[in-house]
Structure formats: structure tokens, C-alpha cells
Design a protein around this motif. Structure first.
Motif, PDB file in Angstrom:
ATOM      1  N   ASP A  23       0.837  -1.203   0.000  1.00 56.43           N
ATOM      2  CA  ASP A  23       0.000   0.000   0.000  1.00 56.43           C
ATOM      3  C   ASP A  23       0.873   1.255   0.000  1.00 56.43           C
ATOM      4  N   GLN A  24       1.925   1.256   0.810  1.00 59.87           N
ATOM      5  CA  GLN A  24       2.810   2.415   0.886  1.00 59.87           C
ATOM      6  C   GLN A  24       3.584   2.595  -0.410  1.00 59.87           C
ATOM      7  N   ILE A  25       4.167   1.524  -0.904  1.00 55.14           N
ATOM      8  CA  ILE A  25       5.009   1.623  -2.100  1.00 55.14           C
ATOM      9  C   ILE A  25       4.183   1.959  -3.339  1.00 55.14           C
ATOM     10  N   CYS A  26       2.980   1.448  -3.422  1.00 57.76           N
ATOM     11  CA  CYS A  26       2.184   1.585  -4.638  1.00 57.76           C
ATOM     12  C   CYS A  26       1.308   2.825  -4.679  1.00 57.76           C
ATOM     13  N   ASN A  27       1.368   3.671  -3.656  1.00 56.07           N
ATOM     14  CA  ASN A  27       0.552   4.876  -3.789  1.00 56.07           C
ATOM     15  C   ASN A  27       1.218   5.813  -4.792  1.00 56.07           C
ATOM     16  N   LYS A  28       0.429   6.665  -5.408  1.00 54.66           N
ATOM     17  CA  LYS A  28       0.936   7.452  -6.535  1.00 54.66           C
ATOM     18  C   LYS A  28       2.069   8.393  -6.141  1.00 54.66           C
ATOM     19  N   TRP A  29       2.080   8.885  -4.930  1.00 58.05           N
ATOM     20  CA  TRP A  29       3.111   9.838  -4.540  1.00 58.05           C
ATOM     21  C   TRP A  29       4.441   9.157  -4.250  1.00 58.05           C
ATOM     22  N   THR A  30       4.413   7.987  -3.651  1.00 59.35           N
ATOM     23  CA  THR A  30       5.659   7.303  -3.308  1.00 59.35           C
ATOM     24  C   THR A  30       6.505   7.067  -4.546  1.00 59.35           C
TER      25      THR A  30
END
Length: 123
Positions: A23-30
Motif C-alpha cells: 500500500d505504501q510503495i504503490c501509492n501514486k506519490w511514493t
């Protein structure tokens, strides 16, 4: 047994840890921040300017999460005004290759996905 099932069995948490990391890695901002920091160390204001559409608040939250997860190093210099710089850690740099592979897959399949979406909407 799939790799996902194997990881869930080893961790014994039903996949919660893996899902939280993805979830953290795949969010658009990361991915945009990691790709931007792949160019080298940047100050906060430079990141705001180079990551299109991100608010200062969202950049702050995402950088904190990346620092917490060990993907980004934050260096504060004791001067007036304070200077803060961000850089990818070795683990953060290791995300570049899979992120580029995923982006390449998306670019290659855009026509198919758009056509499928249009067909779905016209049903």
C-alpha cells in the motif's frame, strides 16, 4: 503454493505486513518521489517543485513514511533557516528497477486497458 501464500504463512499475519508495505510503495506519490530522488539528494522545496500536483502536506506525510520504512534518509543542517535534504537509501534505490518495470508494463498496455475500459462503459 504462491509466493504470497508462502510469505503469509511464514509471517503468520495473514498478509497484513505485505499488504501494508505494498500500500505504501504503490501509492501514486511514493513512486513519483522515489523516481525524483533517483536523480540525487534534494531539498523539500525542490521536491515540491519537481513532483507535479503534490501538496506540501502530502509530500511531508509521504516523506515521513518513506523515512520510517527506511527508503529515504532525511538530513537536517543546523543553520538559519534550517536546511533539510532527502536522499534514497540503498533500499530505496533498489525500488527503482521494479518501479520502472511496472511503469513499462503500464505504458505497454495502455492501449489495451483503455480499449477495455471503453468497451466496459458501453455495455
Amino acid at each position: 503454493m504462491s509466493e504470497y501464500e508462502h510469505v503469509c504463512m511464514i509471517r503468520g499475519d495473514g498478509g497484513r505486513t505485505l499488504r501494508a508495505i505494498l500500500d505504501q510503495i504503490c501509492n501514486k506519490w511514493t513512486l513519483l518521489i522515489v523516481a525524483t530522488l533517483d536523480q540525487g539528494t534534494l531539498r523539500f522545496t525542490d521536491l515540491v517543485q519537481q513532483v507535479p500536483g503534490i501538496s506540501q502536506r502530502m509530500l511531508t506525510l509521504t516523506l515521513r513514511n518513506l523515512e520510517r520504512d527506511g527508503l529515504v534518509d532525511r538530513t537536517v543542517y543546523a543553520q538559519v533557516p534550517p536546511r533539510v535534504e532527502y536522499a534514497l537509501t540503498p533500499v530505496g534505490k533498489s525500488l527503482i528497477t521494479p518501479a520502472l518495470a511496472l511503469a513499462g508494463w503500464a505504458i505497454e498496455h495502455v492501449p489495451h486497458i483503455e480499449a477495455s475500459r471503453e468497451a466496459y462503459q458501453s455495455r
